[in-house]
Design a protein around this motif. Structure first.
Motif, PDB file in Angstrom:
ATOM      1  N   GLN A 419       0.848  -1.194   0.000  1.00  6.62           N
ATOM      2  CA  GLN A 419       0.000   0.000   0.000  1.00  6.62           C
ATOM      3  C   GLN A 419       0.875   1.232   0.000  1.00  6.62           C
ATOM      4  O   GLN A 419       1.962   1.246   0.594  1.00  6.62           O
ATOM      5  CB  GLN A 419      -0.921   0.031   1.245  1.00  6.62           C
ATOM      6  N   SER A 441      -8.057   3.868  -3.132  1.00  3.70           N
ATOM      7  CA  SER A 441      -8.831   3.831  -1.874  1.00  3.70           C
ATOM      8  C   SER A 441      -9.053   5.259  -1.364  1.00  3.70           C
ATOM      9  O   SER A 441      -8.203   6.128  -1.510  1.00  3.70           O
ATOM     10  CB  SER A 441      -8.076   3.016  -0.820  1.00  3.70           C
ATOM     11  N   GLN A 443      -9.471   5.844   1.783  1.00  6.64           N
ATOM     12  CA  GLN A 443      -8.948   5.900   3.141  1.00  6.64           C
ATOM     13  C   GLN A 443      -7.428   6.074   3.109  1.00  6.64           C
ATOM     14  O   GLN A 443      -6.763   5.661   2.176  1.00  6.64           O
ATOM     15  CB  GLN A 443      -9.303   4.613   3.886  1.00  6.64           C
ATOM     16  N   LYS A 449     -11.754   1.531   2.822  1.00  4.78           N
ATOM     17  CA  LYS A 449     -12.802   2.004   1.923  1.00  4.78           C
ATOM     18  C   LYS A 449     -12.212   2.286   0.549  1.00  4.78           C
ATOM     19  O   LYS A 449     -11.137   2.900   0.428  1.00  4.78           O
ATOM     20  CB  LYS A 449     -13.410   3.269   2.486  1.00  4.78           C
ATOM     21  N   ARG A 450     -12.853   1.769  -0.559  1.00  2.00           N
ATOM     22  CA  ARG A 450     -12.282   1.905  -1.919  1.00  2.00           C
ATOM     23  C   ARG A 450     -13.238   2.624  -2.828  1.00  2.00           C
ATOM     24  O   ARG A 450     -14.439   2.595  -2.631  1.00  2.00           O
ATOM     25  CB  ARG A 450     -11.953   0.528  -2.479  1.00  2.00           C
TER      26      ARG A 450
END
Length: 450
Positions: A419, A441, A443, A449-450
């Motif tokens: 990530q 995403s 977030q 959350k995406r």
């Protein structure tokens, strides 16, 4: 005078007859009938032949009617007067009751209206009340002692004419609504009066002012008009409405003097700011929300506008973004649109009338993120023996997840192998053929959350 019977004949002497030379105890009745005034001293001489004579002393007081004088009438008004009188002579017996008699026919007696001053020996007064205006009255003093009641000389007087009041309200109109703290244009009324013995006082209700001039600061809640020789010529009085509180302030303006009262209705409404409160935000999406408000008071005026002010800064007002409602009182809802996703918005309800705009409490909500676009232009290159991935930035993305698989058609690519918040990522894994997928995403790193 003497008698042998209490109710029999009385004379100057009685004769008692002994039986066998003995006179039994006998009642002899004596009465006093003076023929002169003042103290009377006399004697009774019981006499018989051959016996010693004795003398009985008798003392009495002769009295006559009192003498009373009716003197002056003062303090005459439309319905009252004060009469002065005096006891000239009490007839040698204290006066037990005295006063003033009056009527409109003449020669008044105790059968007419009268005052009672009690026992007096000199000057006394009688206050006459309940009289008719513009009427001639006759008065006499009276006095009562043992000899009876006598009346003094007769005096007459006329009560004053009743006051008359004229109020012209033909130019006095309802003031209508005025903002609290403001001042209305002036209206007028004309006042005139006759036969006054005191000032004519005008008293305005709360929120209204009176003056004899149409401008300046001379408006007050009361105004006194001074009569000249009992009269007030037609006088122009100015009235203005300057409410200090909200509400229907219609009330009575009073005009009064002694024995004179009148009321004049004046109309006005004080306007205050509306009272409005902010409600909940519901149906929140990435670019819209529904927000409620409530107008609990219109401020005694029509609501010209209401709705919700909103923005990304505190205390939003009508200088920024707002959404209108057509509700005039009570609850309302408005829809906010074209909002940015995943953004904190502040909002306040507002309501406007002629007094101005008031705002409710400030609340906030955050829009949803919404769908993110897929990263575009993903490329793979080898740099210093490391596989380097790069891609185009995605709007509103906070991080990116990197997935790796040996089968490009696999349904489950498993957990991300990496990530990053950047748009590049280096894969240290070497020696195999890999396929890569990058997902944006909303977030920050570590979110889902995406």
């Amino acid at each position: 005078q003497l008698s042998l019977s209490e109710t029999g004949d009385y004379g100057n002497e009685v004769i008692l007859y002994p039986t066998d030379y003995i006179l039994a105890p006998t009642n002899v009745y004596i009465r006093f009938s003076p023929t002169t005034t003042g103290q009377v001293t006399e004697f009774i001489f019981p006499m018989t032949v051959g016996a010693q004579t004795s003398i009985l002393n008798l003392v009495g007081m002769g009295v006559t009617n009192a003498t009373v004088e009716t003197a002056t009438v003062t303090l005459i008004t439309q319905e009252s007067a004060l009469v002065s009188a005096r006891i000239v002579d009490d007839g040698l017996d204290p006066v037990s009751q005295c006063g003033i008699c009056w009527n409109i026919a003449g020669l008044p007696t105790l059968a007419d209206n009268h005052t009672e001053a009690g026992a007096q020996s000199g000057w006394f007064d009688g206050s006459l009340t309940g009289l008719l205006s513009s009427t001639e009255y006759f008065v006499r003093a009276y006095a009562t002692n043992l000899a009876g009641t006598v009346y003094g000389n007769q005096v007459s007087f006329n009560t004053l004419a009743a006051p008359a009041l004229s109020i012209d309200t033909s130019h006095l109109n309802p003031f209508g609504p005025v903002v609290v703290g403001g001042i209305s244009p002036v209206d007028t009324l004309i006042v005139a009066a006759t036969e006054l013995n005191q000032d004519l006082v005008l008293s305005a209700p709360l929120g209204f002012g009176l003056s004899l001039t149409p401008t300046g600061r001379s408006f007050n809640s009361t105004l006194s008009l001074i009569p000249v020789t009992g009269n007030i010529d037609p006088t122009l009085v100015y009235i203005r409405f300057a409410p200090q509180q909200g509400g229907n302030l219609s009330d009575y303006l009073s005009v009064s003097s002694a024995h004179l009262d009148s009321l004049v209705m004046v109309f006005g409404i004080g306007i205050t700011l509306p009272e409005v409160s902010s409600g909940e935000a519901t149906d929140i999406t990435s670019d819209s929300a529904v927000v409620s408000g409530n107008i609990s008071s219109t401020g005694w005026d029509d609501i010209s506008a209401c709705g919700i002010c909103y923005g990304i800064n505190h205390n939003p007002d009508l200088s920024g973004m707002y959404a209108d409602s057509d509700v005039e009182q009570g609850e309302f809802c408005v829809s906010l649109s074209a909002l940015h996703g995943y953004t904190n918005y502040y909002y306040r309800a507002f309501a406007t009338n002629s007094a101005g705009t008031s705002y409710g409490e400030e609340y906030s909500f955050c829009t949803l993120m919404g769908s993110l676009d897929a990263p575009q232009n993903l490329s793979i290159s080898m740099v210093d023996g490391t596989t380097l991935l790069s891609w185009d930035a995605v709007q509103n993305a906070s991080s990116y997840g990197i997935f790796r698989s040996t089968d490009p058609y696999s349904i489950d690519w498993g957990a991300p192998v990496g990530q990053t918040s950047a748009t590049t990522w280096a894969d240290p894994e070497l020696g195999n053929r890999y396929y890569y997928r990058v997902i944006a995403s909303s977030q920050p790193l570590g979110g889902g959350k995406r």
